[in-house]
Every structure is written in structure tokens, then in C-alpha cells.
Design a protein around this motif. Structure first.
Motif, mmCIF file in Angstrom:
data_model
loop_
_atom_site.group_PDB
_atom_site.id
_atom_site.type_symbol
_atom_site.label_atom_id
_atom_site.label_comp_id
_atom_site.label_asym_id
_atom_site.label_seq_id
_atom_site.Cartn_x
_atom_site.Cartn_y
_atom_site.Cartn_z
ATOM 1 N N SER B 133 0.835 -1.198 0.000
ATOM 2 C CA SER B 133 0.000 0.000 0.000
ATOM 3 C C SER B 133 0.874 1.254 0.000
ATOM 4 C CB SER B 133 -0.925 0.000 1.220
ATOM 5 O OG SER B 133 -0.155 0.155 2.392
ATOM 6 N N CYS B 134 0.229 2.357 -0.261
ATOM 7 C CA CYS B 134 0.958 3.625 -0.212
ATOM 8 C C CYS B 134 0.076 4.720 0.368
ATOM 9 C CB CYS B 134 1.466 4.018 -1.603
ATOM 10 S SG CYS B 134 0.156 4.533 -2.722
ATOM 11 N N VAL B 135 0.733 5.834 0.697
ATOM 12 C CA VAL B 135 0.034 7.002 1.212
ATOM 13 C C VAL B 135 0.387 8.169 0.300
ATOM 14 C CG1 VAL B 135 0.000 8.674 3.104
ATOM 15 C CG2 VAL B 135 -0.020 6.223 3.612
ATOM 16 N N ILE B 136 -0.613 8.986 -0.018
ATOM 17 C CA ILE B 136 -0.310 10.167 -0.851
ATOM 18 C C ILE B 136 -0.805 11.427 -0.149
ATOM 19 C CG2 ILE B 136 -0.334 8.972 -3.067
ATOM 20 C CD1 ILE B 136 -3.213 9.899 -3.435
ATOM 21 N N GLY B 137 -0.210 12.545 -0.538
ATOM 22 C CA GLY B 137 -0.639 13.832 0.005
ATOM 23 C C GLY B 137 -1.935 14.285 -0.649
ATOM 24 N N SER B 138 -2.642 15.167 0.039
ATOM 25 C CA SER B 138 -3.946 15.602 -0.468
ATOM 26 C C SER B 138 -3.824 16.323 -1.813
ATOM 27 C CB SER B 138 -4.632 16.503 0.559
ATOM 28 O OG SER B 138 -3.769 17.568 0.913
ATOM 29 N N ASP B 139 -2.697 16.999 -2.038
ATOM 30 C CA ASP B 139 -2.497 17.670 -3.334
ATOM 31 C C ASP B 139 -2.466 16.664 -4.475
ATOM 32 O OD1 ASP B 139 -2.417 20.097 -2.178
ATOM 33 O OD2 ASP B 139 -0.329 20.566 -2.706
ATOM 34 N N ILE B 140 -1.754 15.551 -4.228
ATOM 35 C CA ILE B 140 -1.643 14.514 -5.259
ATOM 36 C C ILE B 140 -3.015 13.899 -5.522
ATOM 37 C CG2 ILE B 140 -0.574 12.288 -5.826
ATOM 38 C CD1 ILE B 140 1.399 14.524 -5.784
ATOM 39 N N ALA B 141 -3.737 13.684 -4.424
ATOM 40 C CA ALA B 141 -5.064 13.080 -4.564
ATOM 41 C C ALA B 141 -5.949 13.943 -5.445
ATOM 42 C CB ALA B 141 -5.702 12.897 -3.187
ATOM 43 N N SER B 142 -5.937 15.267 -5.194
ATOM 44 C CA SER B 142 -6.829 16.111 -5.987
ATOM 45 C C SER B 142 -6.282 16.316 -7.394
ATOM 46 C CB SER B 142 -7.078 17.446 -5.275
ATOM 47 O OG SER B 142 -5.858 18.111 -5.068
ATOM 48 N N ARG B 143 -4.947 16.349 -7.512
ATOM 49 C CA ARG B 143 -4.391 16.574 -8.846
ATOM 50 C C ARG B 143 -4.728 15.435 -9.802
ATOM 51 N NH1 ARG B 143 1.859 16.970 -9.141
ATOM 52 N NH2 ARG B 143 1.462 18.190 -7.271
ATOM 53 N N TYR B 144 -4.648 14.181 -9.296
ATOM 54 C CA TYR B 144 -4.887 13.041 -10.183
ATOM 55 C C TYR B 144 -6.238 12.382 -9.913
ATOM 56 C CZ TYR B 144 0.042 13.752 -11.080
ATOM 57 O OH TYR B 144 1.238 14.312 -11.411
ATOM 58 N N ASN B 145 -7.038 13.101 -9.083
ATOM 59 C CA ASN B 145 -8.370 12.592 -8.796
ATOM 60 C C ASN B 145 -8.313 11.164 -8.232
ATOM 61 O OD1 ASN B 145 -11.076 12.846 -8.623
ATOM 62 N ND2 ASN B 145 -11.487 12.412 -10.795
ATOM 63 N N LEU B 146 -7.467 10.972 -7.239
ATOM 64 C CA LEU B 146 -7.273 9.642 -6.650
ATOM 65 C C LEU B 146 -7.967 9.564 -5.302
ATOM 66 C CD1 LEU B 146 -3.463 9.272 -7.427
ATOM 67 C CD2 LEU B 146 -5.334 8.006 -8.520
ATOM 68 N N LYS B 147 -8.438 8.361 -4.962
ATOM 69 C CA LYS B 147 -9.020 8.189 -3.631
ATOM 70 C C LYS B 147 -8.528 6.887 -3.015
ATOM 71 C CE LYS B 147 -13.287 6.538 -5.782
ATOM 72 N NZ LYS B 147 -12.590 6.362 -7.079
ATOM 73 N N VAL B 148 -8.813 6.738 -1.740
ATOM 74 C CA VAL B 148 -8.382 5.535 -1.040
ATOM 75 C C VAL B 148 -8.989 4.311 -1.729
ATOM 76 C CG1 VAL B 148 -8.536 4.263 1.140
ATOM 77 C CG2 VAL B 148 -8.092 6.737 1.152
ATOM 78 N N GLY B 149 -8.131 3.317 -1.971
ATOM 79 C CA GLY B 149 -8.589 2.106 -2.649
ATOM 80 C C GLY B 149 -8.148 2.063 -4.101
ATOM 81 N N ASP B 150 -7.837 3.253 -4.674
ATOM 82 C CA ASP B 150 -7.340 3.277 -6.055
ATOM 83 C C ASP B 150 -5.941 2.676 -6.104
ATOM 84 O OD1 ASP B 150 -9.635 4.505 -6.751
ATOM 85 O OD2 ASP B 150 -8.758 6.496 -7.123
ATOM 86 N N SER B 151 -5.557 2.284 -7.306
ATOM 87 C CA SER B 151 -4.187 1.775 -7.418
ATOM 88 C C SER B 151 -3.323 2.780 -8.165
ATOM 89 C CB SER B 151 -4.176 0.429 -8.147
ATOM 90 O OG SER B 151 -4.553 0.636 -9.486
ATOM 91 N N MET B 152 -2.040 2.679 -7.929
ATOM 92 C CA MET B 152 -1.085 3.602 -8.533
ATOM 93 C C MET B 152 0.076 2.778 -9.051
ATOM 94 S SD MET B 152 -0.247 6.949 -6.274
ATOM 95 C CE MET B 152 0.428 8.290 -7.216
ATOM 96 N N THR B 153 0.448 3.023 -10.307
ATOM 97 C CA THR B 153 1.563 2.269 -10.862
ATOM 98 C C THR B 153 2.728 3.197 -11.185
ATOM 99 O OG1 THR B 153 0.015 0.707 -11.835
ATOM 100 C CG2 THR B 153 2.261 0.698 -12.706
ATOM 101 N N LEU B 154 3.893 2.849 -10.649
ATOM 102 C CA LEU B 154 5.090 3.640 -10.939
ATOM 103 C C LEU B 154 6.027 2.812 -11.800
ATOM 104 C CD1 LEU B 154 6.013 5.121 -7.424
ATOM 105 C CD2 LEU B 154 4.490 6.084 -9.152
ATOM 106 N N THR B 155 6.734 3.485 -12.688
ATOM 107 C CA THR B 155 7.782 2.809 -13.438
ATOM 108 C C THR B 155 9.110 3.239 -12.833
ATOM 109 O OG1 THR B 155 6.389 3.014 -15.386
ATOM 110 C CG2 THR B 155 8.686 2.375 -15.744
ATOM 111 N N GLY B 156 9.869 2.261 -12.353
ATOM 112 C CA GLY B 156 11.104 2.597 -11.633
ATOM 113 C C GLY B 156 12.256 2.920 -12.558
ATOM 114 N N ASP B 157 13.158 3.744 -12.070
ATOM 115 C CA ASP B 157 14.405 3.950 -12.801
ATOM 116 C C ASP B 157 15.591 3.544 -11.927
ATOM 117 O OD1 ASP B 157 14.041 6.213 -11.128
ATOM 118 O OD2 ASP B 157 13.330 7.412 -12.816
ATOM 119 N N ILE B 158 15.693 4.145 -10.742
ATOM 120 C CA ILE B 158 16.733 3.712 -9.809
ATOM 121 C C ILE B 158 16.464 2.258 -9.410
ATOM 122 C CG2 ILE B 158 17.881 4.190 -7.613
ATOM 123 C CD1 ILE B 158 16.578 7.013 -7.720
ATOM 124 N N TYR B 159 15.183 1.983 -9.223
ATOM 125 C CA TYR B 159 14.741 0.626 -8.875
ATOM 126 C C TYR B 159 13.858 0.135 -10.014
ATOM 127 C CZ TYR B 159 16.245 2.320 -4.330
ATOM 128 O OH TYR B 159 16.991 2.856 -3.321
#
Ligand SMILES: Nc1ncnc2c1ncn2[C@@H]1O[C@H](COP(=O)(O)OP(=O)(O)OP(=O)(O)O)[C@@H](O)[C@H]1O
Ligand SMILES: [Mg+2]
Lengths: 256, 386
Positions: B133-159
Motif C-alpha cells: 500500500s501507499c500514502v499520498i498527500g492531499s495535493d496529489i489526490a486532488s491533482r490526479y483525482n485519486l481516492k483511497v482504494g485506487d491503485s497507482m503504478t510507478l515505473t522505476g528507474d533507480i529501482y
């Protein structure tokens, strides 16, 4: 007592008391009101001394009307300015009433001018962004008069010059002659004893010029103003009681 | 003052000139306001930094990791209350243009040390329980219209690789200066995948966050911590969070310095513009001022006219500029990539500075014309044909 009073204005008595002095002085009729003694003025230019006025003696009595004539550069304006307290002589004194104005400091002289002199210039010198009314009201802003009193005085002055119906007009909405009459209203609104005019008709056509000359004569005769006027025009000079001719800074002729 | 009506009339005597000067001042004020806002936004991080937290990083550079084993040693140092740690993840979300900080954090301790990231109790415990799981700031939530339960996919570079997370918490910023545009997930999750996919890269920590008992002891404790790892393969550098943030800023110090200089240069230029306008107006009115003097107006009264006129113009320009600055800063804030600045808004001090600057410009610009009027002789000025 003056024949006609334009208005009662409480001039700052701490600066000059010559109003009362002048009044008492009038009992012996011939005592000079304006006394210019041994007046000289020269300018320094490139290390040279250029004499403009040279040892001049003039006296004008109360209620006098003096016209100053002479060729261009003869020093008429310079003399007029010194008598009116907006220029300083190099030598000599000017005494008006009981005040030797040549020994007053700048701020006292400014107050003295505000109380005793009305100025009329060749180019009217009205403030273009102010209406005729506000232009005439300007000198009254230096007094303690209330707004209502100021209004009354301004209206009186404008009525005397025949422009009671032009109060809301701006200078550029007036003819040259009308502008000059507004300037005369500004000069008399504080009820000064002396009016100085430097070529007041110099920029006007004959009809307008005549109107101005009649007005000045009226101020002299009806309101007992002492007037000194510089002019190039012999016809204009005729309207004065006395004519002085200047040449190269010296008095050459006096006509009654 | 009976003369004020004349002040206003004088100011607008030449309408075009007054308008252009006011516009010039307004533009300068806007530029000044925006530049100052950028500069203060840059420093906002330092101001937000707590004094009772230390950052322990690799002595060479904060991009080098340290062993996880340091954790217990740091925790044993006298004066240390709690130790947490994090790794910079980097990576991309959606595309390259989406900037915000992404960290792998120690889920158990991180939010104890950073109470300014306010997370509901329930959300926190769910987050702690679920490793992906992850935690996001309220700015990120409103910017990408995300809410608790949504999923988020990151593409790693360092990892390297695809990283999938479920949002289990949205934190609220405690203060205005708190960065509400971060994303945090389990360090443990990262560590497990490193162990699996890239053996040898496990048990590495980017930096340690250390909460101390007494801020006054910061220097002593820092030295003690650094001494623990002296002469090891990964020596440490410990400093307060404020000092740590400042060392980021110092990298951009030259740019900030330039911005500072430019903002004050603008003030200088606009002062010359207004001074020039005032000189021109006063020169054109040489005869008028002489007439006023003739009528008995004193130099202070005429000075009032000139100062008043100058101040009317500068204040109008300043007010217009200030009105324009607010929407512009907002537009600016919207246009710059999110996450560059935790806070980007006009500070009170910037407004105060602007007001002072505007009044100063107005007053200074009137000095020369007033001096000229005071010095000039009436008779000479009456002859003046301008
Ligand atoms: N500030 C000054 N510096 C040097 N010379 C001056 C100055 N003001 C006036 N003068 C000179 O003094 C002389 C008299 O000037 P003034 O203006 O009094 O003459 P005027 O009789 O009024 O002439 P006009 O009929 O042309 O108005 C002139 O030669 C003029 O050049
Ligand atoms: Mg002349």
C-alpha cells in the motif's frame, strides 16, 4: 477710506501692518505709497556685469496708475518684478506703505505678496486644469476663509470682470481676452492694494485689449487700486495717470 | 488639505503619460512580486523544517545509500528519541512530466516523526498492515483525482520495473508550508524486491530521520552519530533538517541570487522611469509653479503638490500591480510542475515590501523636481518658455 471694498479679508497682520499705515498715510494726500530709491540691478554673465537698472528713483502715490514704457530690454519687467517682490535688486530699496520689502526674507515676502499684490501677466498664466472659478480661488486657499466665503469672493471678482457666467469654463474654452479677465479676477480676489501688470494687452486684439484697459481703469478709479502697468502700446499707456519712459535702465521722461 | 484636488488633476494632466507610467509601475510590481514569491517559495522548505529532527546521510553525497544496520546504532545514541528512514524512489507516474516526491519509508515510524503529515488512525493502521500500500498527500489526490482504494503504478528507474500500489491513506498537510504532494510506500516492500531481483542491493537506506529530545543538543548528537561510523566504508554526515534543506538550496543559490538582484534592479529601473516623468511634468510646469509662488504659495506647499502627484501615480501603479500579481502568481503556480515548491503563494512580507517600495519610489522621484522648484528664482521661471 477706499471708495469701494471688494471684500474684507483678514490678512495676516503679523507679516505686514501697512494696510492701516497706508490708510492713515492717505490723510496727507501727497505722501508716496510706493517709494523706489536708488535702485540698481545687474546680472553676472560670463564674468561680465550687465547693468539692467541703474540708480532709479520712482515714487507712486496711493491710487496712482503708472504706465512703464520703453524699448525691449530696457528693464521694464525687471523693475516691475522688483517692486512686486518677485525679484531682488542689487542695490537700493523699495518701500511700500511702511514696509521695506527689499529687506524681507523669502517667506515673509511671499506672505506680503499674497496680501498686497495682484499680478497680471502677458500670457495670463492660468492653470489649464482648473476652471475659471478654481483659478480665481487659488490665492484664497492661502487665507483662513471658509469654503462658502471663498465662493462669495470668487463670484464677486468674476462678476467685476464680467465673467460671472463662465465660472465652470476651463482656460482653453475661453478667448484670450476672457482668459486675461479671469487672470484679473484672480489678481483682485484677495483685495490687494496694488496691481502689477506686465504687458497685459500684449497678446490681445484691439477690442479685447480695450476691454482690459477699461477694466484696469475701473479698478483704479472705482476700487482705488494702485496700478503699475508695463506696456509697449502708447494707446494703452494713455489710459494711465502717469507714464514713465525707460531706456537702458534709466528714467528718461515722465508724463502726467 | 485644500490643495489635494489640484494634486489629482495634475497627476492626470497628460493622460497617456500618466497611464503609461502607472502601467510601467504596475508591471514592475508584478515582476517584483512574482520573483520574490519564487525566492520565498524556495526558502519555504527551510522555514518548514523542524529543529528537533536530524538527517543522517552518506558523507560523500545524499545519493549514496548507507547500510540498514546503522539504524540500531543511531537509535542507541544518547538523546535520540526515535529513528526512521527513507529511500528516494524516483521513477515516473503516468509520464515524465509528473513531478512529485516518491519515497520508500519505514512504515512503522515515519508518521511518528512527521506529525505534519496528518493521517487518520484507521488509514495509518491499514497502511502499516498492507505491504503493497501507499500514502499520498492531499495535493496529489486532488491533482490526479485519486481516492483511497485506487491503485497507482510507478515505473522505476533507480529501482527498475513496474511497481503497483494500493492507496490506503491520504494525508493532510498540518501547516501551509507542509508539502502535501508526496507519495510514500513501504521500504520493506522495496527491500524485498531488491533482495529477490537484484541481490546485493538489499538493506540499503537513503537517509535516516532522527528525532531528538532536545533541539539544543543537535550539534552534539550529530557529532556523536557521525563518530559512530567514522572510518567505515560509509561515513555519515548528520545535520539538522533545516541545514539539510539549505544544502539543497545552495545548489540553486546562484539562480536565487540572480533573482534577488533582478527583483531589486526592477525597482531601480522603475524609479528612474517615474523620476523622469516627474522631472518632465515639473519642467513643463516651471511657469505654473512660479505663478503659484508669485501668488504667495510657499515652497513646502508646492512640494506637497509634487510629492502628492508622484505618490498618486506610484500608489495607483502599485495597487494595479498588486491586483494583477495575485492571479498571475496563481497562474504561475498552476503552470510550474507540481511538487517543485511545497508552497507557492504571495507572502505577507512580499506585500509589505511592495508597499514600502512603491511609497519609496513615489517619494524619491519627487525629490529632484522639488529641489529645482525650491532653487529657482520666480523672475527667471516666469521667463521660462518650455
Ligand atoms: N536672468 C537673467 N540673466 C541675465 N540677464 C537677464 C536676466 N533676466 C533679464 N536679463 C536682461 O535684463 C535686461 C532687461 O530685461 P527685461 O525683461 O526687464 O526687459 P523688458 O524691458 O521687460 O523687455 P521686453 O519689453 O522685451 O519685455 C535684458 O537685457 C535681459 O536680457
Ligand atoms: Mg518685459
Amino acid at each position: 477710506m477706499p471708495k469701494n471694498k471688494l471684500c474684507e479679508i483678514d490678512h495676516d497682520k503679523s507679516v505686514t501692518t501697512d494696510q492701516t499705515q497706508a490708510d492713515s498715510g492717505r490723510t496727507h494726500k501727497m505722501a508716496p505709497f510706493i517709494e523706489v530709491a536708488n535702485l540698481s540691478k545687474s546680472y553676472q554673465r560670463d564674468g561680465f556685469e550687465i547693468p539692467v537698472l541703474d540708480g532709479m528713483d520712482i515714487s507712486v502715490e496711493k491710487g496712482g496708475y503708472l504706465a512703464l514704457m520703453g524699448p525691449s530690454g530696457s528693464g521694464k519687467s525687471t523693475l516691475l518684478n522688483i517692486i512686486a517682490g518677485i525679484d531682488r535688486p542689487s542695490k537700493g530699496t523699495v518701500k511700500i506703505g511702511d514696509t521695506e520689502i527689499t529687506s524681507l526674507n523669502e517667506s515673509k515676502l511671499a506672505k506680503w505678496r499674497a496680501n498686497n499684490i495682484g499680478f497680471v501677466f502677458q500670457f495670463y498664466n492660468l492653470i489649464p486644469v482648473l476652471t475659471a472659478f478654481d483659478n480665481v480661488a487659488l490665492p484664497l486657499l492661502l487665507t483662513k476663509l471658509s469654503k462658502a466665503e471663498r465662493k462669495k469672493h470668487v463670484e464677486t471678482a468674476l462678476n467685476i470682470v464680467g465673467l460671472g457666467d463662465r465660472m465652470k469654463h476651463y482656460p482653453k474654452q475661453l478667448s484670450g481676452g476672457q482668459e486675461q479677465r479671469v487672470a484679473i479676477a484672480r489678481a483682485i480676489v484677495t483685495d490687494p492694494q496694488i496691481i502689477v501688470a506686465d504687458e497685459p494687452t500684449g497678446d490681445l486684439d484691439k477690442t479685447s485689449a480695450d476691454e482690459i484697459l477699461v477694466l484696469l481703469q475701473r479698478l483704479n478709479q472705482e476700487f482705488d487700486k494702485t496700478i503699475i502697468m508695463v506696456t509697449h502700446d502708447p494707446h494703452a499707456a494713455e489710459t494711465a495717470k502717469t507714464i514713465l519712459h525707460l531706456e537702458k535702465g534709466e528714467l528718461v521722461e515722465e508724463t502726467e | 488639505m485644500k490643495l489635494f484636488f489640484l494634486v489629482v488633476k495634475n497627476a492626470f494632466r497628460s493622460k497617456t503619460r500618466a497611464f503609461l507610467t502607472i502601467l510601467g509601475i504596475a508591471i514592475a510590481v508584478v515582476a517584483f512580486g512574482v520573483l520574490r514569491t519564487v525566492v520565498t517559495a524556495w526558502y519555504a522548505g527551510v522555514d518548514a523544517a523542524a529543529t528537533d529532527r536530524l538527517i543522517v546521510r552518506h558523507a560523500v553525497s545524499f545519493i549514496f545509500p548507507m547500510p540498514y544496520a546503522y539504524r540500531d546504532k543511531i537509535a542507541d545514541t544518547p538523546g535520540v528519541e526515535e529513528v526512521s528512514f527513507a529511500n528516494w524512489f524516483g521513477g515516473t507516474y503516468i509520464d515524465q512530466n509528473q513531478f512529485f516526491s516518491r519515497f520508500a519509508i519505514d512504515a512503522d515510524t515515519y508518521f511518528d516523526i512527521y506529525p505534519e503529515y496528518m493521517l487518520g488512525e484507521e488509514e495509518l493502521s491499514t497502511f502499516k498492515r498492507e505491504q503493497n500500500s501507499c500514502v499520498i498527500g492531499s495535493d496529489i489526490a486532488s491533482r490526479y483525482n485519486l481516492k483511497v482504494g485506487d491503485s497507482m503504478t510507478l515505473t522505476g528507474d533507480i529501482y527498475p520495473g513496474e511497481w503497483n500500489f494500493i492507496i490506503r491513506g491520504i494525508y493532510q498537510p498540518q501547516k501551509k508550508s507542509t508539502d502535501a504532494s508526496q507519495m510514500m510506500f513501504h521500504w520493506e516492500y522495496l527491500n524485498q524486491r531488491m533482495l529477490q531481483d537484484y541481490p546485493g542491493r538489499e538493506n540499503q537506506v537513503g537517509w535516516y530521520n532522527v528525532k531528538i529530545d532536545n533541539p539544543d543538543e543537535a550539534a552534539v548528537i550529530s557529532t556523536q552519530i557521525d563518530e559512530l561510523f567514522a572510518n567505515s566504508a560509509a561515513e555519515t554526515k548528520t545535520e539538522t533538517e533545516a541545514a539539510f534543506t539549505r544544502s539543497f538550496i545552495s545548489a540553486s543559490g546562484a539562480i536565487l541570487g540572480a533573482m534577488n538582484i533582478v527583483s531589486f534592479t526592477i525597482v531601480g529601473v522603475i524609479m528612474l522611469v517615474l523620476a523622469n516623468t516627474m522631472m518632465m511634468s515639473a519642467r513643463e510646469r516651471t511657469r505654473e509653479y512660479a505663478v503659484l509662488k508669485t501668488l504667495g504659495f510657499s515652497v513646502p506647499k508646492i512640494a506637497f503638490l509634487i510629492f502628492g502627484e508622484s505618490l498618486v501615480i506610484s500608489i495607483l501603479g502599485g495597487a494595479l500591480g498588486l491586483l494583477l500579481t495575485f492571479p498571475l502568481v496563481e497562474a504561475f503556480a498552476a503552470a510550474i510542475p507540481k511538487g517543485w515548491f511545497p508552497v507557492f503563494e504571495i507572502e505577507v512580507i512580499t506585500i509589505v515590501l511592495l508597499v514600502v517600495v512603491v511609497l519609496f519610489i513615489g517619494a524619491v522621484s519627487a525629490i529632484f523636481p522639488v529641489r529645482n522648484v525650491a532653487k529657482s528664482k520666480i523672475a527667471d521661471s516666469l521667463r521660462f518658455v518650455g
